[in-house]
Design an enzyme around this catalytic site. Sequence first.
Site: not given
Ligand code: ADP
Length: 305
Positions: A37, A252-253, A283
């Site tokens: 969530g 993203g969270d 994360a």
């Molecule tokens: P969501 O999961 O909401 O789609 P994103 O994929 O854009 O969001 O990821 C959110 C944030 O997490 C990114 O802006 C970045 O800081 C980090 N992140 C996500 N994937 C990676 C990755 N493969 N390597 C480094 N940072 C990542």
Amino acid sequence: RVVVVGSLNVDSTSYVEAFPAPGQTILSHGFRVALGGKGSNQAVAAHVVGASVELVARIGTDAAGDFALATLERFGLSTGAVGREADAPTGVAQITVADSGENTIIVTGGANLALTPAAAEADSGRIASAAVVLTQGELPVATIQRVAELAADAGVRFVLNLAPPAPVDAATLRFADPLVVNEHEARAVGLGTDAAGASLDAWRELAASAVARTARSIVVTLGSAGAVAASADGSWTAAAPRVDAVDTTGAGDGFTGALAAFLAEGRPLDEALRFAVAAGALAVQSRGTVDSYAPRHAVLSSAGL
Ligand code: ADP
């Protein structure tokens, strides 16, 4: 203080070789129960990086609700604003992950649906005393809009993570400071429709050109590339460090919780952006969702702040 008005779910994940056909019973080769969530994830993420957090959420009186409370308490979060509904189950996501990597997900909103505009009003005192109020697209649209109004009335900063995209009214969007969206959600709010594969800099310009008419400020997350932000004060990019991503669930969270936490300290948006990108990148380097969020000192040093 960060007040998160948001969804709380318990995710039950079964790992199977292949999906069962209708009427078929199969054995899994693994099972996991974890807090999920967006509201509860972001509350934990903000808390882990040092914010004082209050989570306004609704759960049932069932075992899943007990598990959710125990998990929040394990992290040291206050649970005083997590209400229990006698006649609704705790929100759950039943997830099946096949060896192919595909998944199927059934979400039952359950007690989350009791987080109505009236319920938000009952917590208006908490909202009014916050530095930042944070909410997400998983709540009923009317509730998101009411939370925005309550924050506006109290002069409290309103951070809106429009995930998933929800048809909130333009006034709510315009009050968001920032509106936080990923690439897909950005398109859903009319940002970057023809920007497939665009660079961080191109996204920064898109955000900068949209900011005045769309929201007070905008943050777009771009996965492994990082994220961009724009406000009336300027626009910025923050590249993510190149890391070994083992599990991007909840990144993203983690990003949004860290962003809200830093903004609640009165830090400027460009620093909060760098902090959040570092939190997101940390994360993805460990498994799980709430268990993958890194503590404040690790995020600060990774962000060079
Ligand atoms: P969501 O999961 O909401 O789609 P994103 O994929 O854009 O969001 O990821 C959110 C944030 O997490 C990114 O802006 C970045 O800081 C980090 N992140 C996500 N994937 C990676 C990755 N493969 N390597 C480094 N940072 C990542």
